[in-house]
Design an enzyme around this catalytic site. Sequence first.
Site, short mmCIF file in Angstrom:
data_model
loop_
_atom_site.label_atom_id
_atom_site.label_comp_id
_atom_site.label_asym_id
_atom_site.label_seq_id
_atom_site.Cartn_x
_atom_site.Cartn_y
_atom_site.Cartn_z
N ALA A 193 -2.72 -19.66 -0.27
CA ALA A 193 -2.71 -19.08 1.07
C ALA A 193 -1.43 -19.52 1.75
CB ALA A 193 -3.94 -19.54 1.86
N GLU A 194 -0.84 -18.63 2.53
CA GLU A 194 0.40 -18.99 3.20
C GLU A 194 0.13 -20.07 4.25
OE1 GLU A 194 2.58 -15.49 4.41
OE2 GLU A 194 1.95 -14.51 2.57
N PHE A 254 0.88 -14.19 11.40
CA PHE A 254 -0.52 -13.81 11.15
C PHE A 254 -1.45 -15.01 11.08
CE2 PHE A 254 -1.96 -14.57 6.75
CZ PHE A 254 -0.79 -14.98 6.14
N LYS A 296 -4.51 -4.93 2.18
CA LYS A 296 -3.95 -4.23 1.02
C LYS A 296 -4.91 -4.30 -0.18
CE LYS A 296 -0.58 -6.56 -1.17
NZ LYS A 296 -1.11 -6.93 -2.49
N GLU A 350 -2.28 -15.25 -8.16
CA GLU A 350 -2.06 -16.40 -7.29
C GLU A 350 -3.15 -16.45 -6.23
OE1 GLU A 350 -1.09 -19.47 -6.84
OE2 GLU A 350 0.49 -18.56 -8.06
N CYS A 392 -2.21 -9.68 2.23
CA CYS A 392 -3.13 -9.46 1.11
C CYS A 392 -4.45 -8.79 1.46
CB CYS A 392 -3.42 -10.78 0.42
SG CYS A 392 -2.00 -11.37 -0.48
N ARG A 402 3.36 -10.13 8.33
CA ARG A 402 2.81 -8.89 7.78
C ARG A 402 1.36 -8.69 8.22
NH1 ARG A 402 4.73 -9.58 1.60
NH2 ARG A 402 4.40 -11.75 2.16
N PHE A 440 -14.00 -10.85 -0.71
CA PHE A 440 -15.08 -11.73 -0.25
C PHE A 440 -14.63 -12.58 0.95
CE2 PHE A 440 -18.93 -12.01 -3.04
CZ PHE A 440 -18.69 -10.84 -3.73
N THR A 484 0.85 -1.19 0.00
CA THR A 484 0.00 0.00 0.00
C THR A 484 0.89 1.24 0.00
OG1 THR A 484 -1.63 -1.25 1.25
CG2 THR A 484 -1.88 1.14 1.26
C1 UDX Z 1 3.15 -11.27 -3.22
C2 UDX Z 1 2.58 -10.58 -4.45
O1 UDX Z 1 3.53 -10.27 -5.34
C3 UDX Z 1 1.72 -9.46 -4.00
O2 UDX Z 1 1.17 -8.77 -5.06
C4 UDX Z 1 0.63 -10.12 -3.26
O3 UDX Z 1 -0.42 -9.28 -3.04
C5 UDX Z 1 1.24 -10.63 -1.98
O4 UDX Z 1 2.15 -11.58 -2.29
P1 UDX Z 1 5.15 -11.59 -1.83
O5 UDX Z 1 5.72 -12.64 -2.69
O6 UDX Z 1 4.44 -12.00 -0.60
O7 UDX Z 1 4.18 -10.68 -2.70
O8 UDX Z 1 6.15 -10.43 -1.53
P2 UDX Z 1 7.59 -10.52 -1.00
O9 UDX Z 1 7.77 -11.73 -0.18
O10 UDX Z 1 7.89 -9.17 -0.45
O11 UDX Z 1 8.45 -10.75 -2.34
C6 UDX Z 1 8.71 -9.85 -3.32
C7 UDX Z 1 10.19 -9.95 -3.72
O12 UDX Z 1 10.43 -9.13 -4.85
C8 UDX Z 1 11.17 -9.50 -2.65
O13 UDX Z 1 12.05 -10.54 -2.34
C9 UDX Z 1 11.88 -8.30 -3.28
O14 UDX Z 1 13.24 -8.21 -2.91
C10 UDX Z 1 11.71 -8.58 -4.75
N1 UDX Z 1 11.83 -7.39 -5.61
C11 UDX Z 1 11.09 -6.29 -5.34
C12 UDX Z 1 12.69 -7.39 -6.70
O15 UDX Z 1 13.38 -8.36 -6.94
N2 UDX Z 1 12.73 -6.31 -7.52
C13 UDX Z 1 12.01 -5.19 -7.28
O16 UDX Z 1 12.09 -4.22 -8.03
C14 UDX Z 1 11.15 -5.18 -6.15
C1 UDX Z 2 -5.12 -14.98 1.34
C2 UDX Z 2 -6.06 -15.74 0.40
O1 UDX Z 2 -6.70 -16.79 1.11
C3 UDX Z 2 -5.32 -16.25 -0.79
O2 UDX Z 2 -6.19 -16.88 -1.68
C4 UDX Z 2 -4.65 -15.08 -1.47
O3 UDX Z 2 -3.96 -15.48 -2.60
C5 UDX Z 2 -3.74 -14.36 -0.50
O4 UDX Z 2 -4.47 -13.95 0.62
P1 UDX Z 2 -3.35 -15.62 3.21
O5 UDX Z 2 -3.28 -14.16 3.51
O6 UDX Z 2 -2.09 -16.38 3.05
O7 UDX Z 2 -4.19 -15.88 1.89
O8 UDX Z 2 -4.15 -16.33 4.41
P2 UDX Z 2 -5.65 -16.73 4.73
O9 UDX Z 2 -5.67 -18.16 5.05
O10 UDX Z 2 -6.59 -16.26 3.71
O11 UDX Z 2 -5.90 -15.96 6.10
C6 UDX Z 2 -5.95 -14.54 6.19
C7 UDX Z 2 -6.24 -14.11 7.60
O12 UDX Z 2 -7.59 -14.37 7.98
C8 UDX Z 2 -5.39 -14.79 8.66
O13 UDX Z 2 -4.94 -13.87 9.61
C9 UDX Z 2 -6.34 -15.79 9.25
O14 UDX Z 2 -5.98 -16.17 10.54
C10 UDX Z 2 -7.64 -15.03 9.20
N1 UDX Z 2 -8.83 -15.91 9.24
C11 UDX Z 2 -9.04 -16.81 8.25
C12 UDX Z 2 -9.74 -15.80 10.29
O15 UDX Z 2 -9.56 -14.99 11.19
N2 UDX Z 2 -10.85 -16.61 10.27
C13 UDX Z 2 -11.09 -17.51 9.30
O16 UDX Z 2 -12.12 -18.21 9.36
C14 UDX Z 2 -10.15 -17.63 8.25
#
Ligand code: UDX
Ligand code: UDX
Length: 465
Positions: free
Chosen positions: A165-166, A339, A280, A162, A277, A347, A227, A95
Amino acid sequence: MRITKICCIGAGYVGGPTMSVIAQKCPDIKVTVVDLNVKRINDWNDSNTNNIPIYEPGLSEIVAETRNRNLFFSTDVEKAIDEAELIFISVNTPTKTYGSGKGMAADLKYIELCARQIAQVSKTNKIIVEKSTLPVRTAEAIKSILDSTGNGVKFQILSNPEFLAEGTAVADLLNPDRVLIGGEDSLEGRAAMQSLVDIYANWVPKEQILTTNVWSSELSKLVANAFLAQRVSSINAMSILCEKTGADVNEVSKAIGMDKRIGSKFLQSSVGFGGSCFQKDILNLVYIAKSYGLTEVAEYWEQVIIMNDYQKTRFASNIVKTLYNTVADKKITFLGWAFKKDTNDTRESAAIYIADNLLFEQAKIAVYDPKVNEKQILSDLNYLDSRSSQENEKGITVFTEPYEALKDTHAIAVLTEWDEFKCYDWAKIYDSMKKPAFIFDGRNLLDGKQLEKIGFIYYQIGVGN
Ligand code: UDX
Ligand code: UDX
């Protein structure tokens, strides 16, 4: 076109696991993951695959199998771009923290940098795939940068968001509900989409690979997250009503989840959702709606975030109120900082905000998380900018062992649903705590009746006490 060489820019939570699985399932394709962060790449190349920078169940085994076979991690971004026929952009899109759209819009500076670098380096036609979550119509901006190089190289832009979920990333990649690919409706666009479909078709059934126009694909990712987050905020909104009325949110959740039209997933009330995610992407959606003048739409979705913030604040206030309206100098132990369970990602974790609130009240916080270290915890707090780093260090002590963290504590806050917390010797913990001993279960994880028998005063979200 049959793809033989892939490059992925960004070796993060999305790029790393996704490329590892593609490399495993497509042994004939050379996959190179590049990143500007040298340490991150060195960690991916660590001879012991247990030390790779991202913890995901099953990931280190896949990396062990594929690394230096057809999966490579490198900092030589230009070489990897030059070689590849298909390039995934998987850099982060946080963000914005400045300028117009501050606090809401997605910051696209890394995406633009990638596009410029690709434009500069490329000597052959390429397919560019947006893997990062982007505002709808970003592909247009990328295309205009790529098309203005003037060196005659042709680019096709696809969107392939993508949905992993983590904590379950590997399982989600191996067995996705669907793979979404958006592309241009033209001969070249359809051919590019087919090249990417063919890659996924190595392990995903064809009917689960959905092709759409680019804008639908970009927007669907934001909508899916909105959603999901909305369900959590909806059940959390009911949790406080349950507390007031004597209903039990877990019973309500079960009762409504059995309705096929509602379904049982994402109805677990909690201290609030976190992760990179949800917040953001919803803010991003709200910003897009606002920028089209759609105030009602923007306000509707913004409420999901407001509800989530409220849930975190009210959890922290409940701790203070219950501990006789003062927590100054009291030791309060956090079980969990990530998280959610099975990830070392912190995050937007609710724990950060609960800690911040309690530090304002001068509590002494002890933290134990099985996968998160002290450096990360302090950096999360320092990032908030609420107080100096020295003050944060004074207020927080991080433990690598749970029983030490729990000794002499006034209250426990369960903030991540790690399975191991369920197996602790709770009678022993009770004996080592200050009395009365309180537990605030932010995940409704523990067996409250059992704990109350031991002597704990147990608070569960959504259940009146
Ligand atoms: C992802 C998706 O890309 C994001 O849009 C989604 O909403 C959340 O998940 P994520 O893989 O979790 O992001 O981010 P992060 O773990 O921060 O990885 C991004 C990587 O890109 C970092 O390692 C960073 O060093 C790298 N990067 C960033 C580059 O190599 N070049 C750049 O210019 C900027
Ligand atoms: C999410 C989406 O699920 C995934 O599809 C997308 O690509 C990235 O964002 P992620 O952020 O890795 O994935 O985790 P998710 O399992 O969705 O959980 C998000 C947050 O909601 C967590 O903090 C989790 O603990 C919370 N959560 C989830 C609740 O509090 N209650 C629930 O019933 C489910």
